[in-house]
Design a protein around this motif. Structure first.
Motif, PDB file in Angstrom:
ATOM      1  N   GLN A   6       0.857  -1.187   0.000  1.00 20.02           N
ATOM      2  CA  GLN A   6       0.000   0.000   0.000  1.00 20.02           C
ATOM      3  C   GLN A   6       0.884   1.225   0.000  1.00 20.02           C
ATOM      4  O   GLN A   6       1.832   1.309   0.792  1.00 20.02           O
ATOM      5  N   ASP A   7       0.601   2.161  -0.877  1.00 26.03           N
ATOM      6  CA  ASP A   7       1.367   3.405  -0.944  1.00 26.03           C
ATOM      7  C   ASP A   7       1.079   4.213   0.313  1.00 26.03           C
ATOM      8  O   ASP A   7      -0.067   4.532   0.597  1.00 26.03           O
ATOM      9  N   ASN A  22      -5.468   2.636  -2.860  1.00 25.56           N
ATOM     10  CA  ASN A  22      -5.276   1.332  -3.492  1.00 25.56           C
ATOM     11  C   ASN A  22      -4.331   0.428  -2.722  1.00 25.56           C
ATOM     12  O   ASN A  22      -3.446   0.906  -2.018  1.00 25.56           O
ATOM     13  N   CYS A  23      -4.528  -0.864  -2.921  1.00 24.48           N
ATOM     14  CA  CYS A  23      -3.613  -1.869  -2.393  1.00 24.48           C
ATOM     15  C   CYS A  23      -3.441  -2.970  -3.422  1.00 24.48           C
ATOM     16  O   CYS A  23      -4.386  -3.284  -4.162  1.00 24.48           O
ATOM     17  N   TRP A  35     -11.383  -2.461   4.467  1.00 27.05           N
ATOM     18  CA  TRP A  35     -10.753  -1.145   4.610  1.00 27.05           C
ATOM     19  C   TRP A  35     -11.047  -0.628   6.009  1.00 27.05           C
ATOM     20  O   TRP A  35     -12.195  -0.655   6.470  1.00 27.05           O
ATOM     21  N   TYR A  71      -5.809  -6.528  -6.921  1.00 28.86           N
ATOM     22  CA  TYR A  71      -5.811  -5.076  -6.730  1.00 28.86           C
ATOM     23  C   TYR A  71      -7.136  -4.690  -6.094  1.00 28.86           C
ATOM     24  O   TYR A  71      -8.193  -5.099  -6.561  1.00 28.86           O
ATOM     25  N   SER A  73      -9.373  -1.277  -4.262  1.00 30.04           N
ATOM     26  CA  SER A  73      -9.436   0.179  -4.189  1.00 30.04           C
ATOM     27  C   SER A  73     -10.538   0.619  -3.247  1.00 30.04           C
ATOM     28  O   SER A  73     -11.529  -0.090  -3.060  1.00 30.04           O
ATOM     29  N   CYS A  89      -5.758  -1.038   4.276  1.00 34.21           N
ATOM     30  CA  CYS A  89      -6.448  -2.172   3.676  1.00 34.21           C
ATOM     31  C   CYS A  89      -6.050  -3.431   4.446  1.00 34.21           C
ATOM     32  O   CYS A  89      -4.983  -3.481   5.070  1.00 34.21           O
ATOM     33  N   GLY A 104      -2.123  -3.662   5.016  1.00 31.45           N
ATOM     34  CA  GLY A 104      -1.210  -2.760   4.347  1.00 31.45           C
ATOM     35  C   GLY A 104      -0.614  -1.798   5.365  1.00 31.45           C
ATOM     36  O   GLY A 104      -1.039  -1.753   6.523  1.00 31.45           O
ATOM     37  N   THR A 107      -2.370   4.437   4.191  1.00 32.24           N
ATOM     38  CA  THR A 107      -2.172   5.662   3.413  1.00 32.24           C
ATOM     39  C   THR A 107      -2.707   6.826   4.216  1.00 32.24           C
ATOM     40  O   THR A 107      -3.868   6.816   4.637  1.00 32.24           O
TER      41      THR A 107
END
Lengths: 113, 112
Positions: A6-7, A22-23, A35, A71, A73, A89, A104, A107
């Motif tokens: 995860q960003d 997103n993950c 989430w 993926y 979202s 996530c 994750g 973010t």
């Protein structure tokens, strides 16, 4: 390679914007996708939960899962300053599989008034 | 109703000392999870209880870490001979169904 990527952001958007979080994941056995939202110095709280592929909508939030691409979202429409938090996530293989959840890194989102 | 509670909320200790972290789950929740959250590392699974038994201890990072749960309710996570790398937020979650976890506010542990 981590199970879930995860960003971390940070992500900063103006109020009213559409946010996309997103993950990606590597384990094709994951079936359940979640989430969580975490405010500063608080525990995570469950926002959305989906099973397998597809979309799920709850108010301003839409969760999307694409298992073929591994993926997932989370979309937030009409973002509000109160949405400012860290979004994590999480995913799991399901019941009777050790009950382990994989998260994750989260973010960090800031919605600017 | 009451959510998951954890105590203490903050703990500062010296390297080498033992610490105990407590979790009070939501009443009636049979499953209890411990996680560790470090900056930039996400949630790291430590251990899972179903009732008083721990079918999955795979996440405990070393034998300095142990946990127990009594009466199907309160759980204690013990870290012996703490090290600086143990500094993190320790989160507890409980669940009545495997797919919905309710988290406590966490214990912020700092090892000097």
């Amino acid at each position: 390679q981590k199970e879930v990527e995860q960003d971390p952001g940070p992500l900063s958007v103006p109020e009213g914007a559409i946010v996309s979080l997103n993950c990606t994941y590597s384990n094709s056995a994951f079936q359940y996708f979640m989430w969580y939202r975490q405010y500063s110095r608080k525990g995570p709280e469950l926002l959305m939960y989906t099973y397998s592929s597809g979309n799920k909508e709850d108010g301003r939030f839409t969760a999307q899962v694409d298992k073929s691409s591994k993926y997932i979202s989370l979309f937030i429409r009409d973002s509000q300053p109160s949405d400012s938090a860290t979004y994590l996530c999480a995913m799991s293989r399901g019941p009777n599989t050790g009950n382990q959840f994989y998260f994750g890194t989260g973010t960090s989102l800031t919605v600017i008034p | 109703g009451a959510g998951v509670s954890q105590s203490p909320s903050n703990k500062v200790t010296e390297k080498g000392k033992d610490v105990e972290l407590r979790c009070d789950p939501i009443s009636g929740h049979t499953a209890l999870y411990w996680y560790r959250q470090s900056l930039g590392q996400g949630l790291e699974f430590l251990i899972y209880f179903q009732g008083n038994s721990a079918p999955d201890k795979s996440g405990l990072p070393s034998d300095r870490f142990s946990a127990e749960r009594t009466g199907g309710s309160v759980s204690t996570l013990t870290i012996q001979r703490t090290q600086q790398e143990d500094s993190a937020v320790y989160l507890c979650a409980s669940s009545s169904q495997w797919d919905t976890q309710y988290f406590g506010p966490g214990t912020r542990l700092t090892v000097l």
